[in-house]
Design a protein around this motif. Structure first.
Motif, PDB file in Angstrom:
ATOM      1  N   PHE A   1      50.236  40.236  56.291  1.00 24.54           N
ATOM      2  CA  PHE A   1      50.243  39.128  55.328  1.00 24.54           C
ATOM      3  C   PHE A   1      49.039  38.221  55.540  1.00 24.54           C
ATOM      4  O   PHE A   1      48.383  37.809  54.573  1.00 24.54           O
ATOM      5  CB  PHE A   1      51.537  38.328  55.449  1.00 24.54           C
ATOM      6  N   ALA A   2      48.708  37.925  56.804  1.00 28.41           N
ATOM      7  CA  ALA A   2      47.556  37.068  57.081  1.00 28.41           C
ATOM      8  C   ALA A   2      46.256  37.724  56.603  1.00 28.41           C
ATOM      9  O   ALA A   2      45.390  37.070  56.014  1.00 28.41           O
ATOM     10  CB  ALA A   2      47.467  36.753  58.572  1.00 28.41           C
ATOM     11  N   GLY A   3      46.141  39.037  56.843  1.00 27.00           N
ATOM     12  CA  GLY A   3      44.956  39.755  56.391  1.00 27.00           C
ATOM     13  C   GLY A   3      44.844  39.782  54.883  1.00 27.00           C
ATOM     14  O   GLY A   3      43.760  39.644  54.311  1.00 27.00           O
ATOM     15  N   TYR A   4      46.005  39.968  54.227  1.00 26.40           N
ATOM     16  CA  TYR A   4      46.011  39.934  52.760  1.00 26.40           C
ATOM     17  C   TYR A   4      45.594  38.559  52.256  1.00 26.40           C
ATOM     18  O   TYR A   4      44.819  38.447  51.294  1.00 26.40           O
ATOM     19  CB  TYR A   4      47.399  40.280  52.226  1.00 26.40           C
ATOM     20  N   ALA A   5      46.103  37.505  52.899  1.00 26.73           N
ATOM     21  CA  ALA A   5      45.764  36.141  52.489  1.00 26.73           C
ATOM     22  C   ALA A   5      44.268  35.880  52.596  1.00 26.73           C
ATOM     23  O   ALA A   5      43.657  35.302  51.691  1.00 26.73           O
ATOM     24  CB  ALA A   5      46.533  35.131  53.349  1.00 26.73           C
ATOM     25  N   VAL A   6      43.664  36.323  53.698  1.00 20.31           N
ATOM     26  CA  VAL A   6      42.217  36.146  53.896  1.00 20.31           C
ATOM     27  C   VAL A   6      41.440  36.874  52.810  1.00 20.31           C
ATOM     28  O   VAL A   6      40.525  36.313  52.177  1.00 20.31           O
ATOM     29  CB  VAL A   6      41.806  36.651  55.295  1.00 20.31           C
ATOM     30  N   ASN A   7      41.782  38.137  52.572  1.00 15.39           N
ATOM     31  CA  ASN A   7      41.074  38.922  51.558  1.00 15.39           C
ATOM     32  C   ASN A   7      41.285  38.355  50.162  1.00 15.39           C
ATOM     33  O   ASN A   7      40.349  38.324  49.350  1.00 15.39           O
ATOM     34  CB  ASN A   7      41.528  40.385  51.616  1.00 15.39           C
ATOM     35  N   LEU A   8      42.510  37.892  49.866  1.00 16.70           N
ATOM     36  CA  LEU A   8      42.792  37.312  48.560  1.00 16.70           C
ATOM     37  C   LEU A   8      41.934  36.069  48.315  1.00 16.70           C
ATOM     38  O   LEU A   8      41.320  35.924  47.252  1.00 16.70           O
ATOM     39  CB  LEU A   8      44.271  36.961  48.446  1.00 16.70           C
ATOM     40  N   LEU A   9      41.865  35.180  49.287  1.00 14.77           N
ATOM     41  CA  LEU A   9      41.097  33.952  49.085  1.00 14.77           C
ATOM     42  C   LEU A   9      39.609  34.230  48.906  1.00 14.77           C
ATOM     43  O   LEU A   9      38.949  33.568  48.103  1.00 14.77           O
ATOM     44  CB  LEU A   9      41.328  32.984  50.238  1.00 14.77           C
ATOM     45  N   TRP A  10      39.071  35.222  49.629  1.00 17.76           N
ATOM     46  CA  TRP A  10      37.655  35.535  49.434  1.00 17.76           C
ATOM     47  C   TRP A  10      37.410  36.282  48.115  1.00 17.76           C
ATOM     48  O   TRP A  10      36.340  36.153  47.516  1.00 17.76           O
ATOM     49  CB  TRP A  10      37.100  36.309  50.628  1.00 17.76           C
ATOM     50  N   ARG A  11      38.411  37.037  47.637  1.00 16.15           N
ATOM     51  CA  ARG A  11      38.284  37.618  46.290  1.00 16.15           C
ATOM     52  C   ARG A  11      38.241  36.510  45.246  1.00 16.15           C
ATOM     53  O   ARG A  11      37.447  36.542  44.303  1.00 16.15           O
ATOM     54  CB  ARG A  11      39.456  38.560  45.986  1.00 16.15           C
ATOM     55  N   LEU A  12      39.118  35.527  45.415  1.00 21.02           N
ATOM     56  CA  LEU A  12      39.136  34.400  44.478  1.00 21.02           C
ATOM     57  C   LEU A  12      37.849  33.589  44.581  1.00 21.02           C
ATOM     58  O   LEU A  12      37.331  33.092  43.581  1.00 21.02           O
ATOM     59  CB  LEU A  12      40.353  33.509  44.751  1.00 21.02           C
ATOM     60  N   HIS A  13      37.341  33.460  45.799  1.00 22.05           N
ATOM     61  CA  HIS A  13      36.067  32.768  46.004  1.00 22.05           C
ATOM     62  C   HIS A  13      34.960  33.467  45.220  1.00 22.05           C
ATOM     63  O   HIS A  13      34.127  32.817  44.573  1.00 22.05           O
ATOM     64  CB  HIS A  13      35.738  32.747  47.504  1.00 22.05           C
ATOM     65  N   HIS A  14      34.957  34.797  45.268  1.00 31.48           N
ATOM     66  CA  HIS A  14      33.963  35.584  44.524  1.00 31.48           C
ATOM     67  C   HIS A  14      34.090  35.347  43.019  1.00 31.48           C
ATOM     68  O   HIS A  14      33.092  35.076  42.331  1.00 31.48           O
ATOM     69  CB  HIS A  14      34.158  37.069  44.848  1.00 31.48           C
ATOM     70  N   LYS A  15      35.311  35.422  42.512  1.00 30.69           N
ATOM     71  CA  LYS A  15      35.524  35.214  41.076  1.00 30.69           C
ATOM     72  C   LYS A  15      35.149  33.787  40.670  1.00 30.69           C
ATOM     73  O   LYS A  15      34.586  33.556  39.599  1.00 30.69           O
ATOM     74  CB  LYS A  15      36.986  35.499  40.713  1.00 30.69           C
ATOM     75  N   MET A  16      35.474  32.832  41.538  1.00 33.07           N
ATOM     76  CA  MET A  16      35.158  31.429  41.285  1.00 33.07           C
ATOM     77  C   MET A  16      33.641  31.222  41.243  1.00 33.07           C
ATOM     78  O   MET A  16      33.110  30.518  40.389  1.00 33.07           O
ATOM     79  CB  MET A  16      35.775  30.577  42.396  1.00 33.07           C
ATOM     80  N   ALA A  17      32.944  31.863  42.192  1.00 35.47           N
ATOM     81  CA  ALA A  17      31.485  31.712  42.267  1.00 35.47           C
ATOM     82  C   ALA A  17      30.788  32.327  41.059  1.00 35.47           C
ATOM     83  O   ALA A  17      29.697  31.887  40.679  1.00 35.47           O
ATOM     84  CB  ALA A  17      30.958  32.346  43.552  1.00 35.47           C
ATOM     85  N   LEU A  18      31.401  33.340  40.456  1.00 34.95           N
ATOM     86  CA  LEU A  18      30.837  33.920  39.235  1.00 34.95           C
ATOM     87  C   LEU A  18      30.947  32.945  38.062  1.00 34.95           C
ATOM     88  O   LEU A  18      30.124  32.969  37.140  1.00 34.95           O
ATOM     89  CB  LEU A  18      31.543  35.235  38.896  1.00 34.95           C
ATOM     90  N   ILE A  19      31.974  32.090  38.096  1.00 36.70           N
ATOM     91  CA  ILE A  19      32.164  31.077  37.047  1.00 36.70           C
ATOM     92  C   ILE A  19      31.256  29.879  37.291  1.00 36.70           C
ATOM     93  O   ILE A  19      30.522  29.422  36.410  1.00 36.70           O
ATOM     94  CB  ILE A  19      33.640  30.616  37.013  1.00 36.70           C
ATOM     95  N   SER A  20      31.302  29.372  38.518  1.00 41.49           N
ATOM     96  CA  SER A  20      30.476  28.229  38.927  1.00 41.49           C
ATOM     97  C   SER A  20      30.151  28.412  40.394  1.00 41.49           C
ATOM     98  O   SER A  20      31.071  28.429  41.221  1.00 41.49           O
ATOM     99  CB  SER A  20      31.237  26.912  38.714  1.00 41.49           C
ATOM    100  N   PRO A  21      28.878  28.606  40.745  1.00 37.01           N
ATOM    101  CA  PRO A  21      28.516  28.960  42.125  1.00 37.01           C
ATOM    102  C   PRO A  21      29.172  28.099  43.193  1.00 37.01           C
ATOM    103  O   PRO A  21      28.929  26.898  43.283  1.00 37.01           O
ATOM    104  CB  PRO A  21      26.997  28.788  42.130  1.00 37.01           C
ATOM    105  N   LYS A  22      30.053  28.712  43.976  1.00 41.93           N
ATOM    106  CA  LYS A  22      30.697  28.096  45.138  1.00 41.93           C
ATOM    107  C   LYS A  22      30.192  28.891  46.329  1.00 41.93           C
ATOM    108  O   LYS A  22      30.555  30.035  46.529  1.00 41.93           O
ATOM    109  CB  LYS A  22      32.217  28.189  45.004  1.00 41.93           C
TER     110      LYS A  22
END
Length: 295
Positions: free
Chosen positions: A131-152
């Motif tokens: 679960f912890a590993g999934y949480a880490v990967n999920l947040l960085w996937r969201l970070h990637h999608k977020m950065a495509l919208i507005s660079p984070k």
């Protein structure tokens, strides 16, 4: 040719500093030049300094600055700013390793004088089986999608030298640099194919510790610099979490679990900032993030 300086910020990084320096110092390009690599060692008590000193004997571009006391990552970055010479600067945490050519991909956009900051894509090595590993990967996937919208931008960034320092009491150094770049009217640019390996916490306790610290740091930045990063926009987060549920319906229980943990972590961060009046610019180290192994 674009010349750059790289600042590596380290605290007890004996497990990763060697592989990181191997990668950075071995990169050779025609269009850019890595003129200097400065390791800022903040009160390291392990073998980090000795390892860096050994590498210095083999490469004259490498130098070491040591702090006797941990004053926070932002303070260490200010030391790098003070001691570096080039206009294009790269900051990398010593617990990460860039993929081959990532440095080049992050520096080339500065041929455009309007570009003030670039960032690569962090790719965690954590297994998604826990679960912890999934949480880490999920947040960085969201970070990637977020950065495509507005660079984070985070973990490894490059920026133009248009300021002398950032607030040393900032617990979110990349966001503070981002605030300075935006203030100067320059462009942020996300480079998704410029990848950098990182390691997230291996347990939920460490995950919460990290996430609440980041929340408190962003609240400090909003109050003191009047600057809000895109990850503080609730509508963006909700939209991204919904897209994640649609993309991975069989993992909906994990995704909802991560949402609840993230909400809890942010509430703790708010409590720390508003009630306890704490600002974690010298934060508690999550030890499980320090054993990054190169793939």
């Amino acid at each position: 040719m674009l010349k750059c300086s790289i600042g590596i910020i380290a605290y007890n990084e004996e497990k990763n500093i060697g592989p990181l320096l191997d990668r950075v110092l071995s990169e050779k390009y025609d269009e850019i030049s890595i003129d200097e690599v400065i390791v800022v060692s903040s009160a390291c008590t392990d073998d980090t300094n000795n390892i860096v000193s050994d590498y210095m004997k083999k490469d004259s571009r490498l130098s070491l600055i040591t702090e006797s006391k941990r004053n926070g990552k932002s303070s260490a970055i200010n030391l790098f700013l003070k001691n570096s010479t080039n206009e294009i600067l790269i900051i990398e945490s010593a617990d990460t390793i860039p993929y081959q050519d990532t440095i080049k991909k992050m520096v080339l956009p500065f041929k455009d004088p309007k570009v003030g900051m670039t960032g690569g894509r962090p790719v965690p090595v954590n297994s998604e089986k826990t679960f912890a590993g999934y949480a880490v990967n999920l947040l960085w996937r969201l970070h990637h999608k977020m950065a495509l919208i507005s660079p984070k931008l985070g973990e490894m960034i490059a920026f133009r030298r248009v300021f002398d320092s950032i607030p040393p009491e900032s617990a979110v150094d990349e966001a503070s640099i981002e605030a300075e770049i935006v203030k100067k009217g320059l462009i942020k640019k996300y480079i998704p194919n410029a990848k950098v390996m990182n390691k997230g916490p291996e347990d939920i306790k460490g995950f919460i510790t990290q996430r609440k610290r980041i929340e408190a740091g962003h609240l400090w930045l909003i109050k003191n610099n009047n600057y809000k990063v895109v990850s503080q926009e609730a509508n963006v987060l909700i939209s991204l979490f919904i897209s994640e549920i649609k993309a991975r319906p069989l993992k909906i229980h994990y995704t909802i679990g991560v949402i609840l943990v993230e909400i809890y972590s942010r509430l703790l961060g708010k409590y720390d900032f508003y009630i306890k009046k704490t600002n974690p610019f010298t934060w508690e180290i999550v030890q499980s993030t320090k054993n990054l192994k190169k793939k």
